[in-house]
Design an enzyme around this catalytic site. Structure first.
Site, PDB file in Angstrom:
ATOM      1  N   ARG A 177      -3.788  -1.130   8.340  1.00 24.64           N
ATOM      2  CA  ARG A 177      -2.366  -0.728   8.446  1.00 24.64           C
ATOM      3  C   ARG A 177      -1.514  -1.904   8.909  1.00 24.64           C
ATOM      4  O   ARG A 177      -0.427  -2.139   8.385  1.00 24.64           O
ATOM      5  CB  ARG A 177      -2.211   0.449   9.416  1.00 24.64           C
ATOM      6  CG  ARG A 177      -2.545   1.802   8.809  1.00 24.64           C
ATOM      7  CD  ARG A 177      -2.461   2.898   9.846  1.00 24.64           C
ATOM      8  NE  ARG A 177      -1.089   3.157  10.295  1.00 24.64           N
ATOM      9  CZ  ARG A 177      -0.778   3.935  11.330  1.00 24.64           C
ATOM     10  NH1 ARG A 177      -1.730   4.511  12.045  1.00 24.64           N
ATOM     11  NH2 ARG A 177       0.483   4.125  11.672  1.00 24.64           N
ATOM     12  N   CYS A 190       2.769   0.520  18.148  1.00 23.14           N
ATOM     13  CA  CYS A 190       1.773   1.154  17.278  1.00 23.14           C
ATOM     14  C   CYS A 190       2.516   1.874  16.163  1.00 23.14           C
ATOM     15  O   CYS A 190       3.567   1.419  15.728  1.00 23.14           O
ATOM     16  CB  CYS A 190       0.881   2.113  18.074  1.00 23.14           C
ATOM     17  SG  CYS A 190       1.773   3.461  18.876  1.00 23.14           S
TER      18      CYS A 190
END
Length: 272
Positions: free
Chosen positions: A176, A237
């Site tokens: 990611r 995040c």
């Protein structure tokens, strides 16, 4: 700080602490945290809804509450400022760390808020007390005091790309972070914040029982990922949840309260 408590410790202190089930799941997992809590939870635990106990006026997920809303919500859970709050979860993203962070941000005594190391899975694997009963409690008068130096916003993040005052560390998985795997939220582009360092939160956790690695091993993970323990750091995040796992790990290493980019990639990665 007492960042973590063991299952042994909690088992011995079940009736002397306030226990919160703070399970939260990524939108693409199709899991219902409240339903799972109602079916089975640690004895005496109260369900803490991370989404409902966040800023309801924000379009971004589980942003920090307004101070008066936090006071009202925590009071309605029957929690006093003097209570030792134990937070656990049954989530792949160890969401209890986010609630630990929220309590610290709103001024709860750092020695009186802890995460259950290993969470519900370790607890239930050890055949410790669980039930389906819902706890009854009286409303309290909880008061909060915001530690505003524990949160940063998009402007500070952008300024830091140039000034490099602190290390920005991203807890998402490597695929990611590198933009090789799509985000779980369709409205987000793939990639990362310029200059940020990737430290997948899974590297801090023992895979066999989901407990945190010890202090020496955590220190090694940080340094192996080219993070300077001497330099200030902030954590990001996908949406501000797993950043708090890094924040807790660094708190174990340094004793410092974490600094979190609250909006995280849910804000920064919005498609224009």
């Amino acid at each position: 700080m007492k960042q973590l408590v063991t299952t042994d410790w909690l088992n011995e202190n079940l009736d002397h602490v306030k226990i919160l089930d703070a399970s939260w799941h990524l939108p693409n997992t199709n899991r219902d945290a409240l339903k799972e809590y109602q079916e089975n939870h640690i004895k005496n635990a109260i369900f803490f809804d991370l989404d409902k106990n966040s800023d309801q006026s924000s379009k971004l997920p589980h942003m920090l509450s307004k101070k008066n809303d936090w006071e009202k919500n925590v009071s309605e859970l029957g929690i006093n400022n003097s209570d030792h709050v134990i937070v656990y979860d049954n989530s792949d993203v160890i969401s209890s760390c986010r609630v630990w962070y929220n309590f610290l941000y709103f001024g709860h005594d750092p020695s009186l808020v802890s995460v259950l190391d290993g969470g519900f899975k370790k607890w239930s694997d050890e055949k410790r007390p669980v039930d389906k009963n819902l706890v009854k409690f009286l409303t309290t008068n909880y008061t909060a005091n915001e530690n505003k130096n524990m949160v940063i916003d998009k402007n500070i993040v952008n300024e830091n790309i140039i000034k490099k005052k602190f290390q920005l560390i991203d807890a998402r998985g490597k695929q990611r972070f590198l933009g090789l795997q799509p985000e779980p939220r369709a409205e987000l582009r793939s990639g990362n914040i310029s200059g940020s360092i990737n430290l997948p939160f899974t590297e801090l956790i023992n895979s066999e029982n989901k407990t945190f690695k010890n202090k020496d091993d955590l220190t090694k993970v940080f340094t192996d990922n080219n993070i300077s323990l001497e330099k200030e750091m902030a954590f990001t995040c996908g949406s501000g949840v797993t950043a708090c796992i890094l924040g807790l790990a660094n708190s174990i290493i340094s004793g410092k309260k974490p600094m979190i980019y609250d909006g995280s990639w849910a804000e920064y990665g919005l498609k224009e």
